[in-house]
Design a protein around this motif. Structure first.
Motif, short mmCIF file in Angstrom:
data_model
loop_
_atom_site.label_atom_id
_atom_site.label_comp_id
_atom_site.label_asym_id
_atom_site.label_seq_id
_atom_site.Cartn_x
_atom_site.Cartn_y
_atom_site.Cartn_z
N LYS A 151 0.86 -1.18 0.00
CA LYS A 151 0.00 0.00 0.00
C LYS A 151 0.90 1.24 0.00
CE LYS A 151 -3.80 1.86 2.81
NZ LYS A 151 -4.60 1.59 4.02
N SER A 160 -14.97 -7.26 -7.23
CA SER A 160 -14.17 -6.30 -6.45
C SER A 160 -14.98 -5.96 -5.21
CB SER A 160 -13.90 -5.04 -7.27
OG SER A 160 -13.30 -4.04 -6.48
N TRP A 213 -5.11 -3.96 -13.39
CA TRP A 213 -5.29 -2.85 -12.46
C TRP A 213 -6.68 -2.25 -12.68
CZ3 TRP A 213 -1.59 -0.51 -9.07
CH2 TRP A 213 -0.32 -1.10 -9.11
N THR A 219 -10.73 2.85 -8.38
CA THR A 219 -11.94 2.95 -7.57
C THR A 219 -12.19 4.43 -7.25
OG1 THR A 219 -10.91 2.87 -5.38
CG2 THR A 219 -11.33 0.77 -6.46
N GLU A 231 -8.48 5.05 -5.45
CA GLU A 231 -7.26 4.24 -5.42
C GLU A 231 -7.06 3.61 -6.79
OE1 GLU A 231 -7.84 2.53 -0.86
OE2 GLU A 231 -8.15 1.21 -2.59
N ARG A 281 -5.74 -0.05 -8.02
CA ARG A 281 -5.56 -1.36 -7.39
C ARG A 281 -5.05 -2.40 -8.39
NH1 ARG A 281 -10.35 -2.94 -3.25
NH2 ARG A 281 -9.83 -1.45 -1.63
N HIS A 282 -4.00 -3.08 -8.02
CA HIS A 282 -3.51 -4.24 -8.77
C HIS A 282 -4.18 -5.47 -8.17
CE1 HIS A 282 0.16 -7.11 -9.53
NE2 HIS A 282 -0.85 -7.36 -10.34
N VAL A 333 -6.83 -8.22 -3.85
CA VAL A 333 -6.04 -7.00 -4.04
C VAL A 333 -4.58 -7.30 -3.67
CG1 VAL A 333 -5.74 -4.59 -3.41
CG2 VAL A 333 -8.04 -5.57 -3.53
N GLU A 371 -1.95 -4.95 -4.52
CA GLU A 371 -1.28 -3.68 -4.24
C GLU A 371 -2.27 -2.55 -4.48
OE1 GLU A 371 2.80 -1.28 -5.54
OE2 GLU A 371 2.28 -3.15 -6.54
N LYS A 372 -2.16 -1.49 -3.68
CA LYS A 372 -3.01 -0.34 -3.97
C LYS A 372 -2.25 0.98 -3.79
CE LYS A 372 -5.67 -0.67 0.39
NZ LYS A 372 -7.03 -0.85 0.90
N GLU A 414 -3.01 4.91 -3.18
CA GLU A 414 -4.04 5.84 -2.74
C GLU A 414 -3.82 7.20 -3.37
OE1 GLU A 414 -3.94 5.84 1.50
OE2 GLU A 414 -5.08 3.96 1.67
#
Length: 212
Positions: A3, A134, A149, A152, A159, A161-162, A170, A172-173, A175
């Motif tokens: 993250k 999701s 990816w 959102t 974010e 998101r991977h 999820v 990785e994300k 922000e």
């Protein structure tokens, strides 16, 4: 899960006469973005506006190496980028609740916003081949180097998101800073993502993690 905070490396726009940016895609030379009534493009090196095609452009945008695909309400249009002609249309899986759009592995990948899903569909017929769940509203969708990816945008928080394309987990994300929404998402195939900025009328370039 990793993250981190998104690193915005450049902002493009707001563009003259553009109130909002919906979907975005990249054809290897220019970034295309959907504005509602037109599909416009700019040079990512200079920010200069290059093209404008008058087609309904309400949500996600994709490029398959030859044609543009654009969500318009409850359908997906296949567009010749040279002439602007709509060559074909197929039904969109969300019936008008569709958001992001991407091309990968010979198929279209479509975000369904409030249903929190990503659908892989047949680009000829619109038939749903499979769906990924999701746990957040899905806006943009993109594939890069075999990674899926999605963006959102929920409760004023966004974010990138991977996610695992099989399980939807999820991995990785990133922000986005407070108050910055992401309405569309596309990779340049290298070290950055292009993010549609919704009602800001901007497109933002975000550094892809682990890419310098």
């Amino acid at each position: 899960m990793k993250k981190s905070t998104a690193n915005i490396v450049r902002e493009y726009g707001p563009f003259p006469g553009v109130d909002r940016v919906n979907g975005v895609t990249y054809d290897g030379r220019q970034v295309w973005y959907a504005t509602g009534d037109t599909l416009n493009s700019f040079d990512p090196a200079t920010g200069e506006t290059l093209r404008s095609i008058e087609v309904p452009a309400h949500a996600g945008t994709a490029f398959d190496g030859q044609h543009l695909f654009q969500i318009a309400e409850d359908r997906i249009q296949k567009i010749d980028p040279g002439t602007g002609e709509v060559l074909a249309t197929i039904p969109a899986p969300g019936g008008g609740g569709d958001s992001g759009l991407a091309w990968a592995e010979g198929a279209l990948w479509v975000g369904e916003y409030r249903e929190r899903k990503i659908h892989q569909i047949d680009p000829q017929t619109g038939a749903i081949l499979r769906s990924i769940d999701s746990n957040r509203f899905v806006t943009g969708v993109t594939w890069v180097d075999g990674e899926l990816w999605h963006a959102t945008w929920e409760n004023d928080a966004s974010e990138l998101r991977h996610i695992d394309p099989q399980s939807g987990a999820v991995l990785e994300k990133l922000e986005m800073p407070a108050g910055i929404g992401v309405s569309g998402l596309e990779s340049d195939g290298g070290d950055q993502f292009f993010c549609g900025g919704g009602t800001s009328g901007k497109v933002r370039a975000v550094r892809r993690p682990g890419r310098g």
